[in-house]
Design a protein around this motif. Sequence first.
Motif, mmCIF file in Angstrom:
data_model
loop_
_atom_site.group_PDB
_atom_site.id
_atom_site.type_symbol
_atom_site.label_atom_id
_atom_site.label_comp_id
_atom_site.label_asym_id
_atom_site.label_seq_id
_atom_site.Cartn_x
_atom_site.Cartn_y
_atom_site.Cartn_z
ATOM 1 N N THR A 1 -28.540 8.298 44.362
ATOM 2 C CA THR A 1 -28.467 6.837 44.259
ATOM 3 C C THR A 1 -29.608 6.229 43.466
ATOM 4 O O THR A 1 -29.598 5.019 43.195
ATOM 5 C CB THR A 1 -28.423 6.203 45.659
ATOM 6 O OG1 THR A 1 -29.550 6.658 46.427
ATOM 7 C CG2 THR A 1 -27.142 6.573 46.375
ATOM 8 N N THR B 1 -27.754 0.586 41.218
ATOM 9 C CA THR B 1 -26.572 -0.068 41.764
ATOM 10 C C THR B 1 -25.391 0.873 41.618
ATOM 11 O O THR B 1 -25.457 1.848 40.847
ATOM 12 C CB THR B 1 -26.276 -1.367 40.999
ATOM 13 O OG1 THR B 1 -26.012 -1.034 39.618
ATOM 14 C CG2 THR B 1 -27.464 -2.334 41.069
ATOM 15 N N PRO B 2 -24.284 0.624 42.312
ATOM 16 C CA PRO B 2 -23.104 1.461 42.103
ATOM 17 C C PRO B 2 -22.702 1.537 40.632
ATOM 18 O O PRO B 2 -22.364 2.611 40.131
ATOM 19 C CB PRO B 2 -22.032 0.768 42.950
ATOM 20 C CG PRO B 2 -22.798 0.084 44.033
ATOM 21 C CD PRO B 2 -24.077 -0.372 43.387
ATOM 22 N N CYS C 1 -20.782 3.835 52.207
ATOM 23 C CA CYS C 1 -21.919 2.916 52.144
ATOM 24 C C CYS C 1 -22.916 3.182 53.270
ATOM 25 O O CYS C 1 -24.130 3.041 53.076
ATOM 26 C CB CYS C 1 -21.428 1.467 52.189
ATOM 27 S SG CYS C 1 -20.604 0.940 50.675
ATOM 28 N N TRP D 1 -25.587 -1.303 47.709
ATOM 29 C CA TRP D 1 -24.286 -0.633 47.746
ATOM 30 C C TRP D 1 -23.385 -1.292 48.789
ATOM 31 O O TRP D 1 -23.266 -0.818 49.918
ATOM 32 C CB TRP D 1 -24.480 0.850 48.053
ATOM 33 C CG TRP D 1 -25.054 1.617 46.891
ATOM 34 C CD1 TRP D 1 -26.306 1.497 46.379
ATOM 35 C CD2 TRP D 1 -24.388 2.610 46.118
ATOM 36 N NE1 TRP D 1 -26.475 2.357 45.328
ATOM 37 C CE2 TRP D 1 -25.309 3.057 45.146
ATOM 38 C CE3 TRP D 1 -23.120 3.181 46.152
ATOM 39 C CZ2 TRP D 1 -24.999 4.034 44.207
ATOM 40 C CZ3 TRP D 1 -22.801 4.154 45.220
ATOM 41 C CH2 TRP D 1 -23.724 4.576 44.260
ATOM 42 N N THR E 1 -18.983 -0.756 45.443
ATOM 43 C CA THR E 1 -18.890 0.699 45.504
ATOM 44 C C THR E 1 -17.465 1.169 45.224
ATOM 45 O O THR E 1 -17.242 2.100 44.453
ATOM 46 C CB THR E 1 -19.347 1.201 46.889
ATOM 47 O OG1 THR E 1 -20.712 0.808 47.093
ATOM 48 C CG2 THR E 1 -19.235 2.714 46.986
#
Length: 230
Positions: free
Chosen positions: A75, A82-83, A152, A160, A165
């Motif tokens: 991540t 960010t996603p 998440c 997220w 997502t």
Amino acid sequence: MVVSSPLYFTESQCSPTALSKIMEFNEVISECVFSLEHSGRPVQLDLDDECVDALSVLLGTEPLQFLKDLVESVTTISNEKTPKGVFKEFADATKRWNNLRGNFPQLGHGLNTPPALALLAVLAFAAGQMRNSGDNDEKGAIGAGNYYTRLCEVIGRSEWNEGDTQREYRRYAVPLWQSLHDWLNEWQDERGVCTVSLPGASKENQWAIQMPISQALLRAADRDNLFEMF
């Protein structure tokens, strides 16, 4: 030994620490989960307790720390944590891996570990958490609608949210999971037979989550009822 090279990633847009860890995670997952011992047999990217224990030993850490470090590295791979940034970075790296293996087959890029393997492991782990946490319907099947909630929760970062997502994952899901399928094919099933449930030409409603769910070692009741939801 297979290789997961940073040349597939845009290094200027990546965290050096996260990128180094991703290379390490990709290597140990490929060697443990997809070892040559699985030759000719169906294989799942399922980080169950036994698998996590084995991977932790290889990295000289504890199981909970292994999972924490895996999620953290995945991540934070993109400077844009960010996603959108994370999925795009893994998708771009996968595209470069595909281009190189297609354009220069003599260099053996197709045998190199797909760059998104660590991300796929996190996606599959979230499906496993659905199984373990009782996210199922009255028939005993995993509740498909709960997948992004679990994902998440596994990621545990405020950036997220479920909406972002889901949208960014669906944007890149097929090429990401296709890379695992193609990699195992390049090895001619010597590292196992791919079991990813890739969508057909006409995608069903829940096509995107069929892929990670197909990697969780489900109960018989789950397998019997899974696609009734779609």
